[in-house]
Design an enzyme around this catalytic site. Structure first.
Site, PDB file in Angstrom:
ATOM      1  N   ASP A  14       0.870  -1.274  -0.264  1.00  0.00           N
ATOM      2  CA  ASP A  14      -0.038   0.288   0.006  1.00  0.00           C
ATOM      3  C   ASP A  14       0.818   1.084   0.123  1.00  0.00           C
ATOM      4  OD1 ASP A  14      -2.381  -1.663   0.441  1.00  0.00           O
ATOM      5  OD2 ASP A  14      -1.745  -1.927   2.357  1.00  0.00           O
ATOM      6  N   LYS A  17       2.877   2.250  -4.993  1.00  0.00           N
ATOM      7  CA  LYS A  17       3.524   1.834  -6.139  1.00  0.00           C
ATOM      8  C   LYS A  17       3.009   1.969  -7.477  1.00  0.00           C
ATOM      9  CE  LYS A  17       3.771  -2.369  -4.517  1.00  0.00           C
ATOM     10  NZ  LYS A  17       3.271  -2.161  -3.244  1.00  0.00           N
ATOM     11  N   GLY A  41      -3.331  -4.784  -4.660  1.00  0.00           N
ATOM     12  CA  GLY A  41      -4.190  -3.722  -5.156  1.00  0.00           C
ATOM     13  C   GLY A  41      -3.602  -2.128  -5.393  1.00  0.00           C
ATOM     14  N   HIS A  42      -3.448  -1.877  -6.721  1.00  0.00           N
ATOM     15  CA  HIS A  42      -2.826  -0.609  -7.041  1.00  0.00           C
ATOM     16  C   HIS A  42      -4.017   0.443  -7.261  1.00  0.00           C
ATOM     17  CE1 HIS A  42       1.138  -2.650  -8.358  1.00  0.00           C
ATOM     18  NE2 HIS A  42       1.166  -2.346  -7.077  1.00  0.00           N
ATOM     19  N   GLN A 222       2.462  -6.124  -3.293  1.00  0.00           N
ATOM     20  CA  GLN A 222       2.610  -6.107  -1.706  1.00  0.00           C
ATOM     21  C   GLN A 222       3.782  -5.158  -1.431  1.00  0.00           C
ATOM     22  OE1 GLN A 222       2.112  -9.714  -3.196  1.00  0.00           O
ATOM     23  NE2 GLN A 222      -0.017  -9.175  -2.968  1.00  0.00           N
TER      24      GLN A 222
END
Length: 407
Positions: A14, A17, A41-42, A222
């Site tokens: 988180d 990135k 999740g991006h 991650q």
């Protein structure tokens, strides 16, 4: 000197990135991911519109950029199709520029069932999406892989044996209902067209791109402190999230990495269980969570918040051979009169803090480092000096244009 860049998160994920990959992809030719699954999740904000990516690399938002999912991933076919369809509906084209390794292990409905029932008893805090059990099957050499979808005759007996094993675990170890074999077969057949459209020998493809000196971004998912070997075990993910995972997850040797950009927030967050030395439980934590919108992009779970842990980052920077840093969410600290950073631990493992002055003004519209308040500049330079690595990028907001480039 190779022009390829590896982008990694240095905390528990988180770190932002996605935004940085998206920004740097504009001048790149390919973005390649090497580990994890749709537990990542991006979140990106482009032209005022928010997009959340889970499997597809952030470079997909640039029409000229090719995207690769390497052999180190585990893939849920329904999740991949859902993401592709949603992106296509927003006008993004996948034809001829999206490739999935035939060696990716598949996440099956039985993996998800095992993951969810097991986490209830073990309390690791997984996303419940089958990631861990899928990696277990990979290591045990019994996984079904993306490339197996080309030969149903060979696949059928292996699949039957694997699902029988999974159901024994579900029924006899966890006392829950089995997953019908037909459910698994139906899911694979319903998504077989993904193999036909996107299957690729990605190692061969990447070898050609490297020889042609194409500019490639390698994208980690991650964060490094979730690494299966180097993270806060057992509260970790099931893949190698540090720099070494690139070579195993894409088949690209270390000499083909030109630079390694490590990304860290200006503070620290964590989703799920596990140790967190600088975690806060006061009004400062509430302020970080509120201003930073600290909710997991994949799970929707609230993130735990705390001060920046430089002592932990020092180790992670070394493990990853980080060549430069990106500091994200600096703007979240705008309202603090004082800001603390952990620079050591006492004998009990509690953090020892250094207190720095805050800047108490909005920096979200600032474009140049020299235009930042002096205390914000000093905060950046303090981190840079402690980690002995230059902070080349500073993010002061979620949008592409809210980024300060120093080098």
């Amino acid at each position: 000197m190779t022009v390829n860049t590896l982008i990694l998160g240095l905390q528990w994920g988180d770190e932002g990135k996605g935004k940085i990959v998206d920004a740097l992809a504009e001048t790149s030719e390919a973005v390649c991911r090497f580990q994890g699954g749709h537990n990542a999740g991006h979140t990106l904000k482009v032209d005022g519109e928010q997009k959340v990516l889970h499997l597809v690399p952030s470079g997909i938002l640039h029409p000229s950029v090719h995207c690769v999912l390497g052999n180190g991933l585990v893939i849920s076919l329904p999740a991949l199709e859902k993401e592709i369809v949603e992106l296509e509906q927003s006008g993004i084209n996948f034809d001829g520029r999206f490739y999935v390794s035939g060696d990716c292990s598949l996440i099956l409905p039985t993996h998800i069932a095992i993951d969810q029932v097991r986490d209830k008893s073990e309390g690791i805090g997984t996303t419940g999406r089958g990631i861990g059990p899928a990696y277990e099957d990979k290591v045990a050499r019994r996984a079904i892989r993306f490339g197996d979808l080309q030969d149903w005759q060979a696949l059928q007996p292996r699949l039957e044996k694997l699902i029988a094993y999974h159901n024994k675990v579900l029924v006899h170890l966890y006392d829950v209902d089995p997953v019908p074999l037909e459910t698994v077969i139906d899911e694979l057949r319903a998504h077989q067209h993904l193999f036909q459209k996107f299957h690729c020998a990605t190692q061969t493809l990447l070898r050609g791109w490297v020889k042609e000196n194409k500019k490639i971004i390698f994208e980690g998912a991650q964060g490094s402190m979730l690494d299966i070997d180097h993270g806060t075990y057992p509260y970790v993910t099931s893949s190698s999230t540090t720099a070494g995972g690139l070579s195993t997850g894409l088949g690209v040797g270390p000499k083909h990495i030109g630079s390694i950009l490590g990304i860290t927030k200006a503070y620290t967050t964590r989703v799920g269980e596990g140790p967190f030395a600088t975690e806060l439980f006061d009004e400062n934590a509430a302020q970080l969570a509120k201003i930073g919108h600290e909710v997991g992009a994949t799970t929707g779970r609230p993130r735990r918040c705390g001060w920046l842990d430089l002592k932990a980052l020092e180790t992670i920077v070394f493990i990853n051979s980080v060549t430069s840093l990106c500091l994200t969410k600096l703007d979240v600290l705008d309202g603090f009169k004082e800001i603390k950073v952990c620079t050591d631990y006492d004998d009990d493992g509690s953090p020892i803090y250094t207190t720095l002055p805050g800047w108490e003004q909005d920096i979200s519209g600032i474009k140049e480092f020299d235009a930042l308040p002096k205390s914000a500049q000093d905060y950046i330079l303090f981190i840079e000096d402690f980690l002995e690595s230059s902070i080349d990028i500073v993010s002061v907001g979620p949008s592409r244009d809210q980024t300060i480039y120093r080098n």
